[in-house]
Design a protein around this motif. Structure first.
Motif, mmCIF file in Angstrom:
data_model
loop_
_atom_site.group_PDB
_atom_site.id
_atom_site.type_symbol
_atom_site.label_atom_id
_atom_site.label_comp_id
_atom_site.label_asym_id
_atom_site.label_seq_id
_atom_site.Cartn_x
_atom_site.Cartn_y
_atom_site.Cartn_z
ATOM 1 N N LYS A 167 25.607 1.786 -40.343
ATOM 2 C CA LYS A 167 25.264 0.517 -40.980
ATOM 3 C C LYS A 167 24.227 -0.272 -40.170
ATOM 4 C CE LYS A 167 28.443 0.600 -44.330
ATOM 5 N NZ LYS A 167 28.135 0.534 -45.778
ATOM 6 N N GLU A 168 23.597 0.389 -39.194
ATOM 7 C CA GLU A 168 22.701 -0.356 -38.303
ATOM 8 C C GLU A 168 21.491 -0.954 -39.030
ATOM 9 O OE1 GLU A 168 21.975 4.035 -36.967
ATOM 10 O OE2 GLU A 168 23.484 2.900 -38.085
ATOM 11 N N ASP A 169 21.145 -0.421 -40.206
ATOM 12 C CA ASP A 169 20.033 -0.986 -40.974
ATOM 13 C C ASP A 169 20.474 -2.203 -41.793
ATOM 14 O OD1 ASP A 169 18.347 0.977 -40.009
ATOM 15 O OD2 ASP A 169 18.702 2.323 -41.707
ATOM 16 N N GLN A 170 21.770 -2.421 -41.869
ATOM 17 C CA GLN A 170 22.291 -3.501 -42.709
ATOM 18 C C GLN A 170 22.971 -4.621 -41.923
ATOM 19 O OE1 GLN A 170 24.808 -1.666 -45.805
ATOM 20 N NE2 GLN A 170 23.753 0.261 -45.350
ATOM 21 N N ILE A 171 23.492 -4.299 -40.731
ATOM 22 C CA ILE A 171 24.287 -5.252 -39.956
ATOM 23 C C ILE A 171 23.650 -5.491 -38.585
ATOM 24 C CG2 ILE A 171 26.581 -5.814 -39.046
ATOM 25 C CD1 ILE A 171 26.650 -5.331 -42.032
ATOM 26 N N LEU A 172 23.496 -6.755 -38.221
ATOM 27 C CA LEU A 172 23.009 -7.122 -36.897
ATOM 28 C C LEU A 172 24.194 -7.519 -36.012
ATOM 29 C CD1 LEU A 172 19.938 -9.391 -37.768
ATOM 30 C CD2 LEU A 172 19.865 -7.050 -36.894
ATOM 31 N N VAL A 173 24.151 -7.124 -34.749
ATOM 32 C CA VAL A 173 25.140 -7.582 -33.769
ATOM 33 C C VAL A 173 24.393 -8.444 -32.762
ATOM 34 C CG1 VAL A 173 26.866 -6.926 -32.057
ATOM 35 C CG2 VAL A 173 26.484 -5.467 -34.068
ATOM 36 N N LYS A 174 24.767 -9.716 -32.679
ATOM 37 C CA LYS A 174 24.029 -10.661 -31.843
ATOM 38 C C LYS A 174 24.974 -11.547 -31.040
ATOM 39 C CE LYS A 174 19.597 -10.238 -33.320
ATOM 40 N NZ LYS A 174 18.393 -10.193 -32.472
ATOM 41 N N ASP A 175 24.596 -11.848 -29.810
ATOM 42 C CA ASP A 175 25.329 -12.841 -29.040
ATOM 43 C C ASP A 175 25.000 -14.229 -29.589
ATOM 44 O OD1 ASP A 175 26.836 -13.135 -26.205
ATOM 45 O OD2 ASP A 175 25.468 -14.814 -26.488
ATOM 46 N N ILE A 176 25.945 -15.147 -29.468
ATOM 47 C CA ILE A 176 25.736 -16.504 -29.973
ATOM 48 C C ILE A 176 24.515 -17.146 -29.317
ATOM 49 C CG2 ILE A 176 26.725 -18.839 -30.028
ATOM 50 C CD1 ILE A 176 29.473 -17.522 -30.434
ATOM 51 N N ALA A 177 24.299 -16.882 -28.035
ATOM 52 C CA ALA A 177 23.123 -17.432 -27.349
ATOM 53 C C ALA A 177 21.835 -16.927 -27.981
ATOM 54 C CB ALA A 177 23.162 -17.071 -25.866
ATOM 55 N N GLU A 178 21.808 -15.667 -28.388
ATOM 56 C CA GLU A 178 20.621 -15.119 -29.040
ATOM 57 C C GLU A 178 20.368 -15.803 -30.375
ATOM 58 O OE1 GLU A 178 20.070 -10.551 -27.944
ATOM 59 O OE2 GLU A 178 22.048 -10.926 -28.780
ATOM 60 N N LEU A 179 21.436 -16.040 -31.127
ATOM 61 C CA LEU A 179 21.300 -16.691 -32.427
ATOM 62 C C LEU A 179 20.766 -18.117 -32.279
ATOM 63 C CD1 LEU A 179 24.632 -15.469 -34.070
ATOM 64 C CD2 LEU A 179 22.321 -14.643 -34.570
ATOM 65 N N ILE A 180 21.244 -18.819 -31.258
ATOM 66 C CA ILE A 180 20.768 -20.193 -31.029
ATOM 67 C C ILE A 180 19.309 -20.177 -30.580
ATOM 68 C CG2 ILE A 180 21.026 -22.225 -29.552
ATOM 69 C CD1 ILE A 180 24.058 -21.639 -29.543
ATOM 70 N N ALA A 181 18.969 -19.277 -29.681
ATOM 71 C CA ALA A 181 17.592 -19.186 -29.201
ATOM 72 C C ALA A 181 16.634 -18.854 -30.344
ATOM 73 C CB ALA A 181 17.490 -18.132 -28.107
ATOM 74 N N GLU A 182 17.036 -17.933 -31.208
ATOM 75 C CA GLU A 182 16.199 -17.570 -32.356
ATOM 76 C C GLU A 182 16.073 -18.727 -33.334
ATOM 77 O OE1 GLU A 182 17.908 -14.002 -33.968
ATOM 78 O OE2 GLU A 182 17.578 -12.865 -32.113
ATOM 79 N N SER A 183 17.164 -19.442 -33.562
ATOM 80 C CA SER A 183 17.133 -20.581 -34.483
ATOM 81 C C SER A 183 16.214 -21.688 -33.981
ATOM 82 C CB SER A 183 18.553 -21.142 -34.690
ATOM 83 O OG SER A 183 19.351 -20.226 -35.386
ATOM 84 N N ASN A 184 16.145 -21.831 -32.652
ATOM 85 C CA ASN A 184 15.291 -22.853 -32.045
ATOM 86 C C ASN A 184 13.903 -22.331 -31.690
ATOM 87 O OD1 ASN A 184 17.504 -24.493 -32.261
ATOM 88 N ND2 ASN A 184 17.693 -24.939 -30.086
ATOM 89 N N ASN A 185 13.611 -21.098 -32.180
ATOM 90 C CA ASN A 185 12.296 -20.476 -31.951
ATOM 91 C C ASN A 185 11.943 -20.372 -30.461
ATOM 92 O OD1 ASN A 185 11.564 -20.080 -34.756
ATOM 93 N ND2 ASN A 185 11.252 -22.289 -34.877
ATOM 94 N N LEU A 186 12.919 -19.998 -29.663
ATOM 95 C CA LEU A 186 12.693 -19.861 -28.217
ATOM 96 C C LEU A 186 12.296 -18.432 -27.864
ATOM 97 C CD1 LEU A 186 15.721 -21.930 -26.887
ATOM 98 C CD2 LEU A 186 13.357 -22.672 -27.219
#
Length: 259
Positions: A240-259
């Motif tokens: 399912k690697e093409d359908q599901i992402l596994v991310k740390d919460i810090a990564e999600l926050i950094a991406e959301s803040n365009n860091l």
């Protein structure tokens, strides 16, 4: 990305607000290094005065202790405590729940008494103090589920700070059937990360991944580099690697803040 070491800070006569304990996975594992970088970007955006030990940081001894080698654990712990105390460290933050648990609960009886935060707790603190904001537009409406790390959840009852951060991302959080105090282990704890699993019908990380897939989430959020590895391997096992992402919460926050 430049991160000062304690030695460099002390040479300048400065004492940082917090020491970032990177941990073995965050230092050496290529996937976990991305979590380390994401958290550093968050600290820098919040203008946190922090430093790392660099080459003076060693293993906390967690894996040795869980594997039953108390002597090796104490050797590693005492060596680290001598370094930390020499720098007069008061506050530590780490992305690794194993390091968090060991530094917080097992170092004090050996002379290492510090205020220890898991990175989700510290990010929540930064939000509460208005030192950091989270942009909720980038991931708004995305389906997400969260896996509780054992040494963060059951061992230390830290359930809400990760979920508070996830909600601020604007995602749709769907809990797995086993979550919080009933969450299933990913299979990495107790030094199991470094050996093949015992024979059974299914590997435990696959069972946990199936819990996540049942929520129909597109993102599996983690708060531990070892959980990240085990869940990623589970997703690959289920193809399912093409359908599901596994991310740390810090990564999600950094991406959301365009860091």
């Amino acid at each position: 990305m430049i991160v000062p070491t304690m030695a460099e800070m002390m040479a300048q006569g400065k004492q940082p607000e917090v020491l970032f304990w990177v941990g073995s996975a965050g230092s050496y594992d290529d996937r976990a290094k991305k979590i380390t970088r994401a958290f550093v970007k968050i600290l820098q955006q919040a203008k946190v005065d922090f430093a790392v030990l660099g080459t003076e940081e060693s293993s906390t001894g967690d894996a040795a202790k869980r594997a039953g080698n108390e002597f090796l654990f104490q050797m590693q712990a005492i060596a680290n405590i001598e370094v930390l105390n020499a720098y007069e460290i008061k506050t530590i933050v780490t992305c690794d729940p194993h390091s968090f648990n060991t530094l917080k609960n097992e170092y004090p009886e050996l002379g290492g008494k510090y205020q220890v935060y898991h990175h989700t707790q510290f990010i929540k603190k930064l939000l509460d103090e208005n030192r950091l904001q989270i942009d909720d537009k980038k991931l708004k409406g995305k389906q997400l589920t969260y896996h509780d790390p054992c040494y963060l959840g059951r061992a230390n009852e830290v359930y809400e700070s990760p979920r508070d951060l996830i909600r601020k991302l604007g995602v749709q959080l769907t809990e797995m059937k086993r979550h919080k105090s009933t969450a299933l282990c990913c299979g990495a704890g107790g030094a199991q990360m470094f050996k093949e699993p015992e024979k059974g019908d299914k590997d435990i990380n696959v069972l946990r991944t199936e819990d996540a897939l049942e929520t129909h989430a597109k993102i599996i959020a983690t708060a531990c580099p070892y959980c990240n590895t085990m869940m990623t391997d589970g997703v690959k096992f289920k193809e399912k690697e093409d359908q599901i992402l596994v991310k740390d919460i810090a990564e999600l926050i950094a991406e959301s803040n365009n860091l």
